[in-house]
Design a protein around this motif. Structure first.
Motif, PDB file in Angstrom:
ATOM      1  N   GLY A   1      -0.185 -18.693  -1.216  1.00 31.76           N
ATOM      2  CA  GLY A   1      -0.275 -17.685  -0.247  1.00 31.76           C
ATOM      3  C   GLY A   1      -1.764 -17.059  -0.192  1.00 31.76           C
ATOM      4  N   SER A   2      -2.029 -15.987   0.393  1.00 34.71           N
ATOM      5  CA  SER A   2      -3.404 -15.294   0.420  1.00 34.71           C
ATOM      6  C   SER A   2      -2.838 -13.798   0.630  1.00 34.71           C
ATOM      7  CB  SER A   2      -4.161 -15.624   1.710  1.00 34.71           C
ATOM      8  OG  SER A   2      -3.415 -15.534   2.616  1.00 34.71           O
ATOM      9  N   TRP A   3      -3.742 -12.873   0.224  1.00 36.53           N
ATOM     10  CA  TRP A   3      -3.672 -11.534   0.161  1.00 36.53           C
ATOM     11  C   TRP A   3      -3.560 -10.886   1.652  1.00 36.53           C
ATOM     12  CZ3 TRP A   3      -3.709  -8.760  -4.535  1.00 36.53           C
ATOM     13  CH2 TRP A   3      -3.693  -7.513  -4.487  1.00 36.53           C
ATOM     14  N   PRO A   4      -2.193 -10.013   2.002  1.00 38.53           N
ATOM     15  CA  PRO A   4      -1.297  -9.543   0.773  1.00 38.53           C
ATOM     16  C   PRO A   4      -0.191 -10.148   1.139  1.00 38.53           C
ATOM     17  CG  PRO A   4      -1.444  -8.269   3.077  1.00 38.53           C
ATOM     18  CD  PRO A   4      -2.313  -9.407   3.237  1.00 38.53           C
TER      19      PRO A   4
ATOM     20  N   GLY B   1       0.761  -1.171  -0.033  1.00 37.48           N
ATOM     21  CA  GLY B   1      -0.172  -0.044  -0.033  1.00 37.48           C
ATOM     22  C   GLY B   1       0.804   1.304   0.118  1.00 37.48           C
ATOM     23  N   LYS B   2       0.211   2.381  -0.091  1.00 39.06           N
ATOM     24  CA  LYS B   2       0.732   3.625  -0.540  1.00 39.06           C
ATOM     25  C   LYS B   2       1.809   4.176   0.724  1.00 39.06           C
ATOM     26  CE  LYS B   2       0.118   8.217  -2.143  1.00 39.06           C
ATOM     27  NZ  LYS B   2      -0.694   9.449  -2.592  1.00 39.06           N
ATOM     28  N   ASN B   3       1.039   3.914   1.911  1.00 41.93           N
ATOM     29  CA  ASN B   3       1.620   4.057   3.287  1.00 41.93           C
ATOM     30  C   ASN B   3       2.408   3.023   3.864  1.00 41.93           C
ATOM     31  OD1 ASN B   3       0.738   6.925   3.147  1.00 41.93           O
ATOM     32  ND2 ASN B   3      -1.374   6.130   3.805  1.00 41.93           N
ATOM     33  N   GLY B   4       2.996   1.866   3.228  1.00 45.97           N
ATOM     34  CA  GLY B   4       3.466   0.997   3.957  1.00 45.97           C
ATOM     35  C   GLY B   4       2.700   0.028   4.656  1.00 45.97           C
ATOM     36  N   ASN B   5       1.298  -0.014   4.621  1.00 48.47           N
ATOM     37  CA  ASN B   5       0.291  -0.693   5.283  1.00 48.47           C
ATOM     38  C   ASN B   5      -0.253  -1.886   4.674  1.00 48.47           C
ATOM     39  OD1 ASN B   5      -1.545  -1.645   7.239  1.00 48.47           O
ATOM     40  ND2 ASN B   5      -2.142   0.401   7.843  1.00 48.47           N
ATOM     41  N   PRO B   6       0.262  -3.011   4.872  1.00 51.47           N
ATOM     42  CA  PRO B   6      -0.220  -4.141   3.967  1.00 51.47           C
ATOM     43  C   PRO B   6      -1.863  -4.574   4.393  1.00 51.47           C
ATOM     44  CG  PRO B   6       1.566  -4.739   5.116  1.00 51.47           C
ATOM     45  CD  PRO B   6       1.295  -3.407   5.819  1.00 51.47           C
ATOM     46  N   GLU B   7      -2.394  -4.266   5.537  1.00 51.37           N
ATOM     47  CA  GLU B   7      -3.585  -4.432   6.241  1.00 51.37           C
ATOM     48  C   GLU B   7      -4.546  -3.660   5.480  1.00 51.37           C
ATOM     49  OE1 GLU B   7      -1.197  -4.261  10.254  1.00 51.37           O
ATOM     50  OE2 GLU B   7      -0.841  -3.570   7.994  1.00 51.37           O
ATOM     51  N   ASN B   8      -4.496  -2.585   4.918  1.00 50.97           N
ATOM     52  CA  ASN B   8      -5.307  -1.815   4.223  1.00 50.97           C
ATOM     53  C   ASN B   8      -5.365  -2.087   2.631  1.00 50.97           C
ATOM     54  OD1 ASN B   8      -6.362  -1.008   6.701  1.00 50.97           O
ATOM     55  ND2 ASN B   8      -4.686   0.747   6.753  1.00 50.97           N
TER      56      ASN B   8
END
Length: 739
Positions: A190-193, A128-135
């Motif tokens: 695997g699964s996202w992300p 993700g843009k802010n380095g946050n894979p959870e979102n």
């Protein structure tokens, strides 16, 4: 919110903190930055609209304590990294030769000591843009199943940034798997992300100290178009797969002398008692060598007969065995039901119900339509017995189709249409591609009778295939027949829907291939590159389905002449055909070491001396022939010879081409023309094959309008070999020495 492993959490936080890139490169809308972290080399990729994905090109559980060498050039960068466990070398390149850039990274490991590897993290993290894979959010459309191609096809939808096809070249992992006695099955997933490739856990045998092995060879194609609709997904998958395929290291093929192979197979097919049973005064093929416990099946008889018909037409020879097969066909017809039956009615008492379908009057949905398709082919060639069986069974086939609303279960009872098994697995639906082969049967009926109602039926069935998307594939040969029928429907109606549906079927075919060579274990004894699996969860590749797909893809390309089909379809189809013509001979057990053949197959017996194909070739650590030696796979050679050996009138040589060809013409006796299909970027082989002991004439071979002749190479067997490419026009002129 997405769940994460501790390795992903650590990586995402550290990627967010690293500011200084060791290497950067921009390719189109994508920017690649290489970072060194304490235990990993990461390739952080910035995609359109703020999308981010990172690829782990190297990993050391204890961390790297020295970067010994960094080399940069116009194509990329190379690292040499030291750690307690050993030395890793990483090469990173970005290919930007088209609008679809491809990132490549290859990593080798030289262990410092004998090394077990109980765990290895996956190498893709959507950050993700802010380095946050959870979102982040997205969808994985295709992922490796078993030993199929080690790939993932996915799109990122939050933010909506790109489509990615990741492919791990599993051929490169052979040394690792051989040393550690591990398999490349299910190593990409695997699964996202958090997904991608993870080394198979090496806990039984270690990697040897001081011996360099490849531990990753990744290719990643990026497309800024984010496909949503299923047809776009299918076309994008095919295009991205072809894009990477052009960059893959591909094994060389070898010439196999199919005329000799065919003669051996024909002799054993006719003369081996294990191939035949006798019922009510007629002879029938067994499904498997020495399987006398199962009654004859009409699918088996016709699956052998049709390739024999192809060969007889090509060779101008009469084969008595064809009459033997035809004489037994009418006995499969059940007047009360008004249809041909799967099992020979006179022998159904042999069925003991040991398998779900092995019961009297039970039909496996595709088993009705496959024989009807083959009967229609005979009928269109003028065979009156086949025509009557075909036409007399059509109303029942239509009744079944309408009863099930063109969505077929797995097993049903012929007399009551009671469903015995609705789904292949819970939530997976029935035999989805049967609608396609049914449409093919209806098109054949329309061509034979010119009755509009059959064309209407074909369209009704074809439209239901929209329900399944990329999951349309049930069985390889039937999905390919469906693709061909849909292409024909497009040509007849000019409705774009049917062309798009044909691509959907072809995407199903190519996602079920093995685009790598299993060079470990028993896999070192035979080529497996670009093999095709018969079912979407089958653990092995199978002779019968492969030879039928091979023939159906030839027909697809023939029907596609005059239609502007996807370049990726031309490329992948021609390459599958080229590799099959080489490796199909290894389905014959005599081509394999006896120690890799199953001693106690599931059905019948395996006789290594018989030129009858094994049903199954397995992963490198499994023995092959576990299912049996399939008589109905005997069409192997009879399908290859007429499609790849061009007979030259009044001459004692043939022209062999390992690519599909079209437009073969002999002009004025000593001049022939033909064209190769496929893609001009890829090579193929032409050979002039000696048919007897006489000296070959002098040949001049030219391409298209070029005047400079190609140079032929004399082979040890006295044949002449010429290098060609796909999509070329070939001219061959010759003169005999005394002319």
């Amino acid at each position: 919110m997405n769940g994460l492993s501790p390795w992903a959490l650590s990586a995402s936080s550290e990627l967010a903190e690293i500011k200084t890139a060791l290497y950067t490169k921009t390719a189109g809308s994508f920017e690649f930055e290489v970072y060194q972290h304490k235990d990993s080399i990461w390739i952080a990729t910035k995609m359109p609209n703020g999308g981010r994905v990172a690829f782990r090109a190297a990993f050391s559980p204890e961390g790297f304590f020295a970067v010994k060498k960094v080399t940069e050039n116009s194509q990329g960068i190379r690292f040499k990294l030291d750690s307690h466990s050993g030395t890793q070398q990483v090469t990173i390149m970005i290919d930007e030769q088209s609008s679809v850039p491809v990132l490549r990274y290859t990593t080798t490991l030289t262990p410092a000591k004998d090394l077990f590897i109980p765990f290895w993290p996956r190498d893709i993290l959507l950050t993700g843009k802010n380095g946050n894979p959870e979102n982040t959010a997205g969808k994985i459309h295709v992922s490796q199943e078993g030993t199929r191609t080690g790939l993932i096809y996915m799109t990122q939808t939050r933010p909506s940034s790109a489509a990615i096809l990741y492919l791990q070249n599993l051929t490169a992992l052979a040394d690792y798997c051989q040393q550690t006695q591990t398999s490349c099955a299910d190593v990409v997933g695997g699964s996202w992300p958090e997904m991608g490739f993870a080394l198979p856990a090496a806990t039984a045998q270690p990697l040897k100290a001081g011996k360099e092995v490849t531990i990753s060879a990744a290719f990643i194609a990026f497309d800024e178009q984010v496909a949503v609709e299923e047809f776009h997904l299918a076309k994008q998958f095919l295009q991205l797969l072809a894009r990477i395929y052009l960059l893959l290291p591909r094994p060389e093929t070898n010439y196999q002398h199919w005329p000799e192979i065919l003669d051996k197979g024909l002799k054993d097919l006719i003369e081996s008692p294990g191939c035949w049973s006798q019922v009510a005064g007629h002879q029938y093929f067994n499904a498997y060598v020495s399987d006398y416990n199962t009654p004859p099946e009409i699918m088996v008889q016709l699956a052998v007969l049709l390739p024999l018909v192809d060969y007889a037409e090509w060779s101008k020879k009469e084969l008595k065995v064809m009459k033997t097969i035809k004489d037994g066909l009418p006995a499969f017809y059940n007047k009360k039901i008004g249809s041909i039956m799967r099992w020979l009615p006179a022998a159904e008492e042999k069925l003991k119900g040991e398998e779900e379908q092995k019961q009297p009057g039970v039909m496996d949905s595709w088993y009705l339509h496959h024989p009807l398709l083959n009967l229609s082919r005979l009928a269109l060639k003028g065979d009156r017995i086949a025509e009557k069986l075909f036409l007399d069974s059509l109303e029942f086939a239509i009744k079944v189709a309408r009863h099930f609303k063109y969505q077929w279960p797995v097993f049903y009872k012929m007399d009551t249409l009671e469903v015995l098994k609705a789904e292949t697995a819970e939530g997976k639906g029935g035999e989805k591609d049967v609608a396609g082969i049914y449409a093919h049967v209806m098109l054949q009926a329309w061509e034979l009778t010119k009755e509009q109602r059959f064309l209407d039926e074909a369209e009704k069935a074809a439209k239901t295939l929209q329900l399944y998307g990329l999951e349309v594939f049930y069985q390889a040969n039937n999905t390919t027949f469906a693709a061909g029928a849909l292409l024909r429907l497009y040509k007849i109606t000019q409705k774009e829907l049917y062309l798009n549906l044909s691509y959907l079927c072809l995407a199903g075919i190519f996602r079920n291939t093995q685009i790598w060579d299993c060079n470990y274990g028993y896999g070192r004894n035979f080529p497996k590159f670009f093999a095709l699996f018969p079912l979407n969860d089958a653990p092995y590749t199978a002779a019968y389905e492969e030879q039928e797909v091979f023939c159906a893809l030839h027909d697809y390309l023939k029907n596609a002449e005059g239609v502007e089909i996807l370049p990726s379809v031309k490329l992948l189809t021609a390459e599958y055909i080229r590799y099959l013509v080489d490796r199909a001979v290894y389905y014959y057990p005599g081509m394999l070491p006896e120690e890799m053949l199953e001693e106690k197959p599931k059905t019948g017996e395996v006789d290594p001396k018989l030129w009858i194909a094994l049903e199954d070739l397995q992963d490198g650590w499994q023995k092959s022939g576990t299912v049996g030696q399939e008589v109905y796979g005997a069409g192997n050679a009879f399908g290859i010879l007429p499609r790849h050996y061009l007979r030259v009138p009044d001459e004692s040589f043939m022209i062999y081409v390992d690519y599909p060809t079209t437009g073969f013409k002999a002009i004025q006796g000593k001049n022939i023309h033909f064209s190769t299909l496929g893609d001009k970027q890829l090579p193929c082989r032409m050979m002039i094959i000696k048919d007897d002991a006489s000296r070959l004439p002098d040949f001049t071979v030219t391409i298209g309008g070029e005047t400079k002749p190609l140079k032929g190479k004399l082979t040890p067997k006295g044949h002449l070999e010429y290098p060609l490419s796909g999509n070329q026009q070939i001219n061959v002129v010759w003169k005999h020495g005394n002319n």
